[in-house]
Scaffold this active site. Structure first.
Site, PDB file in Angstrom:
ATOM      1  N   HIS A   1      42.581  41.045  38.785  1.00  0.00           N
ATOM      2  CA  HIS A   1      42.719  41.310  40.225  1.00  0.00           C
ATOM      3  C   HIS A   1      44.198  41.337  40.628  1.00  0.00           C
ATOM      4  O   HIS A   1      44.653  42.273  41.300  1.00  0.00           O
ATOM      5  CB  HIS A   1      41.962  40.225  41.005  1.00  0.00           C
ATOM      6  CG  HIS A   1      42.006  40.398  42.500  1.00  0.00           C
ATOM      7  ND1 HIS A   1      41.020  41.043  43.196  1.00  0.00           N
ATOM      8  CD2 HIS A   1      42.922  39.997  43.433  1.00  0.00           C
ATOM      9  CE1 HIS A   1      41.323  41.040  44.492  1.00  0.00           C
ATOM     10  NE2 HIS A   1      42.474  40.403  44.658  1.00  0.00           N
ATOM     11  N   GLU A   2      44.938  40.315  40.220  1.00  0.00           N
ATOM     12  CA  GLU A   2      46.350  40.239  40.633  1.00  0.00           C
ATOM     13  C   GLU A   2      47.185  41.336  39.978  1.00  0.00           C
ATOM     14  O   GLU A   2      48.047  41.938  40.634  1.00  0.00           O
ATOM     15  CB  GLU A   2      46.937  38.855  40.341  1.00  0.00           C
ATOM     16  CG  GLU A   2      46.283  37.704  41.108  1.00  0.00           C
ATOM     17  CD  GLU A   2      46.181  37.902  42.624  1.00  0.00           C
ATOM     18  OE1 GLU A   2      46.965  38.672  43.202  1.00  0.00           O
ATOM     19  OE2 GLU A   2      45.287  37.273  43.233  1.00  0.00           O
TER      20      GLU A   2
ATOM     21  N   CYS B   1      33.330  45.074  42.343  1.00  0.00           N
ATOM     22  CA  CYS B   1      34.606  45.547  41.779  1.00  0.00           C
ATOM     23  C   CYS B   1      35.593  44.382  41.722  1.00  0.00           C
ATOM     24  O   CYS B   1      35.673  43.580  42.655  1.00  0.00           O
ATOM     25  CB  CYS B   1      35.179  46.661  42.650  1.00  0.00           C
ATOM     26  SG  CYS B   1      36.834  47.191  42.160  1.00  0.00           S
TER      27      CYS B   1
ATOM     28  N   CYS C   1      38.545  52.548  41.846  1.00  0.00           N
ATOM     29  CA  CYS C   1      39.771  51.792  41.522  1.00  0.00           C
ATOM     30  C   CYS C   1      40.283  52.103  40.125  1.00  0.00           C
ATOM     31  O   CYS C   1      41.474  52.047  39.859  1.00  0.00           O
ATOM     32  CB  CYS C   1      39.513  50.296  41.672  1.00  0.00           C
ATOM     33  SG  CYS C   1      39.253  49.800  43.395  1.00  0.00           S
TER      34      CYS C   1
HETATM   35 ZN   LIG Z   1      43.645  40.343  46.325  1.00  0.00          ZN
HETATM   36 ZN   LIG Z   2      37.021  49.056  43.462  1.00  0.00          ZN
END
Ligand SMILES: [Zn+2]
Ligand SMILES: [Zn+2]
Length: 171
Positions: free
Chosen positions: A128-129, A144, A166
């Site tokens: 995520h980061e 996601c 994404c």
């Molecule tokens: Zn975030």
């Molecule tokens: Zn996404």
């Protein structure tokens, strides 16, 4: 792309290896781990027992080549302005992010805590980061990895994979 993982010495090598292997795959890049960093007294909010993430990122940003990415990993609990805690924070312009493992070790009735679950959560927060460092914002799709996570329930529901939209942003 090249990602440097910096850890505080309390981080277990199993987590580190898991992150190193999987981040290399997810981002099709090189991941260097093995460097350590220390948290400073002035970054600790003694009454909260938490470290403030933003100044840590500010300080670490100069410790890697400018074009590379840095992911700091710590067992210390982190907070940021206006937030009780953060699982992690990303500083896009500096290509620096940090995650905390402190809150990833709890279970809840539907999800008993296991070592495997812990590794999955750590990877989810790390992906995520680093996703933010690539300029990917929060995603409305709850499954996601770029969906905003406010609780372990959110983190477990999404897991470490990107939705098809994404995924377009990945190298
Ligand atoms: Zn975030
Ligand atoms: Zn996404």
């Amino acid at each position: 792309m090249r990602i440097w993982i910096f850890r505080t010495t309390d981080v277990d090598s199993k987590v580190l290896n898991h992150l190193q292997e999987n981040l290399a795959m997810v981002f099709c890049g090189t991941v260097e781990s093995g460097k350590t960093f220390e948290l400073k007294e002035k970054e600790l909010h003694a009454a909260r027992g938490q470290y403030k993430s933003t100044p840590i990122l500010w300080r670490l940003r100069i410790l890697k080549p400018t074009q590379d990415f840095l992911l700091a990993v710590t067992e210390a609990d982190l907070y940021a302005d206006g937030l009780n805690f953060v699982f992690g924070e990303a500083y896009l312009a500096a290509r620096c992010a940090i995650i905390s493992l402190a809150r990833l070790k709890a279970g809840y009735p539907e999800k008993p805590f296991t070592a495997e679950l812990f590794l999955r959560r750590a990877l989810t927060e790390a992906v995520h980061e680093v996703g933010h460092l690539l300029g990917i914002g929060h995603c409305p799709q709850p499954t996601c990895v770029m969906h905003f996570s406010n609780s372990l329930y959110d983190t477990d529901r999404k897991g470490p994979t990107f939705c098809s939209r994404c995924q377009e942003f990945l190298p």
